[in-house]
Design a protein around this motif. Sequence first.
Motif, mmCIF file in Angstrom:
data_model
loop_
_atom_site.group_PDB
_atom_site.id
_atom_site.type_symbol
_atom_site.label_atom_id
_atom_site.label_comp_id
_atom_site.label_asym_id
_atom_site.label_seq_id
_atom_site.Cartn_x
_atom_site.Cartn_y
_atom_site.Cartn_z
ATOM 1 N N GLY A 15 0.788 -1.219 0.000
ATOM 2 C CA GLY A 15 0.000 0.000 0.000
ATOM 3 C C GLY A 15 0.823 1.273 0.000
ATOM 4 N N ASP A 16 2.104 1.154 0.292
ATOM 5 C CA ASP A 16 2.993 2.320 0.312
ATOM 6 C C ASP A 16 3.354 2.763 -1.101
ATOM 7 N N SER A 17 4.041 3.901 -1.160
ATOM 8 C CA SER A 17 4.549 4.430 -2.422
ATOM 9 C C SER A 17 6.067 4.494 -2.369
ATOM 10 N N LEU A 18 6.669 4.483 -3.541
ATOM 11 C CA LEU A 18 8.126 4.559 -3.641
ATOM 12 C C LEU A 18 8.469 5.130 -5.014
ATOM 13 N N ARG A 19 9.536 5.914 -5.064
ATOM 14 C CA ARG A 19 10.022 6.404 -6.354
ATOM 15 C C ARG A 19 11.449 5.924 -6.557
ATOM 16 N N ILE A 20 11.692 5.309 -7.689
ATOM 17 C CA ILE A 20 13.044 4.922 -8.044
ATOM 18 C C ILE A 20 13.506 5.779 -9.217
ATOM 19 N N SER A 21 14.825 5.957 -9.298
ATOM 20 C CA SER A 21 15.402 6.850 -10.303
ATOM 21 C C SER A 21 16.487 6.137 -11.095
ATOM 22 N N CYS A 22 16.770 6.693 -12.265
ATOM 23 C CA CYS A 22 17.843 6.169 -13.106
ATOM 24 C C CYS A 22 18.579 7.356 -13.713
ATOM 25 N N ALA A 23 19.790 7.583 -13.235
ATOM 26 C CA ALA A 23 20.628 8.640 -13.802
ATOM 27 C C ALA A 23 21.340 8.086 -15.026
ATOM 28 N N HIS A 24 21.353 8.861 -16.112
ATOM 29 C CA HIS A 24 21.962 8.347 -17.336
ATOM 30 C C HIS A 24 22.848 9.375 -18.002
ATOM 31 N N LEU A 78 10.460 6.231 -11.860
ATOM 32 C CA LEU A 78 9.286 5.362 -11.800
ATOM 33 C C LEU A 78 8.623 5.610 -10.447
ATOM 34 N N HIS A 79 7.448 6.235 -10.492
ATOM 35 C CA HIS A 79 6.685 6.477 -9.282
ATOM 36 C C HIS A 79 5.741 5.296 -9.109
ATOM 37 N N MET A 80 5.841 4.637 -7.961
ATOM 38 C CA MET A 80 5.055 3.432 -7.710
ATOM 39 C C MET A 80 4.131 3.674 -6.527
ATOM 40 N N ASN A 81 2.841 3.564 -6.767
ATOM 41 C CA ASN A 81 1.835 3.730 -5.723
ATOM 42 C C ASN A 81 1.112 2.411 -5.478
ATOM 43 N N SER A 82 0.449 2.317 -4.341
ATOM 44 C CA SER A 82 -0.340 1.123 -3.989
ATOM 45 C C SER A 82 0.453 -0.154 -4.229
ATOM 46 N N LEU A 83 1.662 -0.183 -3.712
ATOM 47 C CA LEU A 83 2.541 -1.320 -3.954
ATOM 48 C C LEU A 83 1.990 -2.601 -3.337
ATOM 49 N N LYS A 84 2.243 -3.698 -4.039
ATOM 50 C CA LYS A 84 1.768 -5.009 -3.615
ATOM 51 C C LYS A 84 2.976 -5.941 -3.429
ATOM 52 N N PRO A 85 2.839 -6.973 -2.624
ATOM 53 C CA PRO A 85 3.955 -7.917 -2.461
ATOM 54 C C PRO A 85 4.434 -8.489 -3.797
ATOM 55 N N GLN A 86 3.536 -8.655 -4.749
ATOM 56 C CA GLN A 86 3.923 -9.202 -6.057
ATOM 57 C C GLN A 86 4.711 -8.209 -6.894
ATOM 58 N N ASP A 87 4.864 -6.975 -6.430
ATOM 59 C CA ASP A 87 5.731 -6.006 -7.097
ATOM 60 C C ASP A 87 7.194 -6.178 -6.675
ATOM 61 N N THR A 88 7.436 -7.039 -5.711
ATOM 62 C CA THR A 88 8.797 -7.290 -5.249
ATOM 63 C C THR A 88 9.653 -7.843 -6.381
#
Length: 121
Positions: A15-24, A78-88
């Motif tokens: 249910g949490d949110s997380l943002r991951i980044s990629c510097a290029h 990549l902004h990820m909302n409503s995270l689920k265990p299957q997103d691992t």
Amino acid sequence: QVHLVESGGGTVQAGDSLRISCAHSGRTFAMGWFRQAPGKEREFVATISESGDSTLYADSVKGRFTISRDNGKNTLYLHMNSLKPQDTAVYYCAAGSTYYMGGRSDGYSYWGQGTQVTVSS
């Protein structure tokens, strides 16, 4: 040559949110995110055009994840909302050397090392 470095992964609750980044660095065309869970094949998550005005998503993340890019900062997000265990999974940043924009991993020439995202229930 394009160099990609992901960051921002971690462990969150369902249910949490997380943002991951990629510097290029270097010239990039379309860019994308893929992920690979333990024991599974790498799968497409999202892709964005060079200008950022066109995006595509896997059905499993549509409506929950948002891909974006800041070309001035040479960074993909990549902004990820409503995270689920299957997103691992380990999430990989990918960049193309052609105008291809889609879900095939062989359409991308450059890959980052990956960042781990773990979602606990």
